[in-house]
Scaffold this active site. Structure first.
Site, PDB file in Angstrom:
ATOM      1  N   ALA A   1       3.441  -1.053   3.945  1.00  0.00           N
ATOM      2  CA  ALA A   1       3.566   0.241   3.284  1.00  0.00           C
ATOM      3  C   ALA A   1       4.977   0.804   3.442  1.00  0.00           C
ATOM      4  O   ALA A   1       5.793   0.733   2.521  1.00  0.00           O
ATOM      5  CB  ALA A   1       2.530   1.207   3.841  1.00  0.00           C
ATOM      6  N   SER A   2       5.278   1.350   4.637  1.00  0.00           N
ATOM      7  CA  SER A   2       6.515   2.114   4.799  1.00  0.00           C
ATOM      8  C   SER A   2       7.769   1.306   4.498  1.00  0.00           C
ATOM      9  O   SER A   2       8.749   1.859   3.987  1.00  0.00           O
ATOM     10  CB  SER A   2       6.592   2.712   6.208  1.00  0.00           C
ATOM     11  OG  SER A   2       6.352   1.734   7.192  1.00  0.00           O
TER      12      SER A   2
ATOM     13  N   GLY B   1       4.170  -2.638  10.329  1.00  0.00           N
ATOM     14  CA  GLY B   1       5.584  -2.844  10.630  1.00  0.00           C
ATOM     15  C   GLY B   1       6.246  -3.989   9.877  1.00  0.00           C
ATOM     16  O   GLY B   1       7.404  -4.314  10.149  1.00  0.00           O
TER      17      GLY B   1
ATOM     18  N   GLU C   1      -4.763  -4.845  11.307  1.00  0.00           N
ATOM     19  CA  GLU C   1      -3.631  -3.918  11.389  1.00  0.00           C
ATOM     20  C   GLU C   1      -3.776  -3.077  12.660  1.00  0.00           C
ATOM     21  O   GLU C   1      -4.542  -2.098  12.664  1.00  0.00           O
ATOM     22  CB  GLU C   1      -3.613  -2.992  10.174  1.00  0.00           C
ATOM     23  CG  GLU C   1      -3.443  -3.695   8.850  1.00  0.00           C
ATOM     24  CD  GLU C   1      -3.034  -2.745   7.741  1.00  0.00           C
ATOM     25  OE1 GLU C   1      -1.932  -2.915   7.205  1.00  0.00           O
ATOM     26  OE2 GLU C   1      -3.802  -1.820   7.427  1.00  0.00           O
TER      27      GLU C   1
ATOM     28  N   HIS D   1      -9.735   1.561   6.456  1.00  0.00           N
ATOM     29  CA  HIS D   1      -8.350   1.556   6.938  1.00  0.00           C
ATOM     30  C   HIS D   1      -8.338   2.401   8.185  1.00  0.00           C
ATOM     31  O   HIS D   1      -9.153   3.326   8.329  1.00  0.00           O
ATOM     32  CB  HIS D   1      -7.394   2.148   5.874  1.00  0.00           C
ATOM     33  CG  HIS D   1      -5.957   1.843   6.138  1.00  0.00           C
ATOM     34  ND1 HIS D   1      -5.196   2.550   7.037  1.00  0.00           N
ATOM     35  CD2 HIS D   1      -5.133   0.889   5.627  1.00  0.00           C
ATOM     36  CE1 HIS D   1      -3.966   2.037   7.065  1.00  0.00           C
ATOM     37  NE2 HIS D   1      -3.905   1.031   6.226  1.00  0.00           N
TER      38      HIS D   1
ATOM     39  N   ASN E   1       0.862  -1.191   0.000  1.00  0.00           N
ATOM     40  CA  ASN E   1       0.000   0.000   0.000  1.00  0.00           C
ATOM     41  C   ASN E   1       0.898   1.241   0.000  1.00  0.00           C
ATOM     42  O   ASN E   1       1.614   1.480   0.972  1.00  0.00           O
ATOM     43  CB  ASN E   1      -0.876  -0.075   1.267  1.00  0.00           C
ATOM     44  CG  ASN E   1      -1.711   1.157   1.497  1.00  0.00           C
ATOM     45  OD1 ASN E   1      -1.790   2.043   0.638  1.00  0.00           O
ATOM     46  ND2 ASN E   1      -2.354   1.213   2.658  1.00  0.00           N
ATOM     47  N   LEU E   2       0.848   2.013  -1.067  1.00  0.00           N
ATOM     48  CA  LEU E   2       1.734   3.184  -1.147  1.00  0.00           C
ATOM     49  C   LEU E   2       1.180   4.398  -0.399  1.00  0.00           C
ATOM     50  O   LEU E   2       1.844   5.432  -0.313  1.00  0.00           O
ATOM     51  CB  LEU E   2       2.006   3.547  -2.615  1.00  0.00           C
ATOM     52  CG  LEU E   2       2.722   2.466  -3.432  1.00  0.00           C
ATOM     53  CD1 LEU E   2       3.015   2.981  -4.847  1.00  0.00           C
ATOM     54  CD2 LEU E   2       4.012   2.030  -2.761  1.00  0.00           C
TER      55      LEU E   2
ATOM     56  N   ILE F   1       1.337   0.546  13.145  1.00  0.00           N
ATOM     57  CA  ILE F   1       1.438   0.981  11.743  1.00  0.00           C
ATOM     58  C   ILE F   1       2.538   2.033  11.611  1.00  0.00           C
ATOM     59  O   ILE F   1       2.604   2.986  12.380  1.00  0.00           O
ATOM     60  CB  ILE F   1       0.082   1.525  11.238  1.00  0.00           C
ATOM     61  CG1 ILE F   1      -0.926   0.383  11.102  1.00  0.00           C
ATOM     62  CG2 ILE F   1       0.249   2.250   9.905  1.00  0.00           C
ATOM     63  CD1 ILE F   1      -2.316   0.806  10.636  1.00  0.00           C
TER      64      ILE F   1
END
Ligand SMILES: O=C(CO)COP(=O)(O)O
Length: 214
Positions: free
Chosen positions: A194-195, A173, A133, A85, A6-7, A138
């Site tokens: 994502a990150s 994470g 999540e 989300h 997920n960007l 996150i």
């Protein structure tokens, strides 16, 4: 294990991530998808990577300014969509409406949830999958599968109690192959992250490490 990147609204190059994901998926045989900003769906899909929307609205065609139409994201190359989300919270009725809109457009669905109770509620709406999540993890450095394995196991049990056909993903994470392997051991069918990729200097190297855990 399905790896969905997920960007969000990170300032990364969606095409760089998409081509890296496509190449790593092709080389490894792993299923990897990228979920960019809605405005980038068509050009990300053009790379050949499996492409997902980050959201679709509950409504169909009509007078709905500002909506993200499920039919529009599908027409532009999306094969699935995230729904709900922690960073884009929807009311239950809207989660239901968005799942139905995605079904009409033949999009696969993953509904995100904060905890196992929400996973059960989301599973009752009949999506293809739900993702647990925990908001506190996150964007952090420690994966949910390490920091809180019980929440993943409880989410798997909560979904199974409602509908055995609904897969459970986990996220927050996740950044290494070890995290992916641990998630699989806990019963997850995939990971959402994502990150770990969007903020990486070398997204392809991170993706190669991630698939090593499948
Ligand atoms: O929210 C997430 C994916 O939807 C997880 O984000 P991080 O991988 O940055 O923790």
């Amino acid at each position: 294990m399905f790896i969905l990147v997920n960007l969000k609204a990170y300032p990364c190059d969606p095409i760089e991530v998409a081509t890296a994901a496509r190449d790593v998926a092709e080389a490894s045989g792993a299923r990897i998808a990228v979920s960019p900003q809605a405005a980038d769906i068509a050009r990300v899909a053009d790379t050949g990577v499996e492409t997902w929307a980050q959201h679709v609205s509950p409504n169909a065609h009509g007078s709905h300014t500002g909506s993200t139409l499920a039919e529009a994201v599908a027409d532009n190359g999306a094969e699935g969509t995230l729904i709900n989300h922690s960073e884009n919270r929807l009311k239950l009725a809207d989660v239901d409406g968005s799942v139905r809109a995605a079904e009409r457009a033949d999009l696969e669905t993953i509904v995100c949830a904060n905890n196992p109770a929400q996973v059960g509620a989301a599973a009752a709406l009949g999506p293809d999958a739900v993702a647990v999540e925990p908001p506190a993890l996150i964007g952090g450095d420690v994966s949910v599968s390490t920091a809180d394995p019980g929440i993943v196991e409880d989410a798997v049990a909560a979904a199974e109690a409602v509908d055995e056909d609904v897969d459970v993903f986990c996220g927050a994470g996740v950044s290494t192959g070890e995290d992916v392997a641990a998630a699989g051991d806990l019963g997850a069918a995939g990971v959402l992250l994502a990150s770990g990729v969007a903020k990486a200097d070398d997204p392809e190297a991170v993706l190669e490490d991630l698939v090593s855990g499948i």
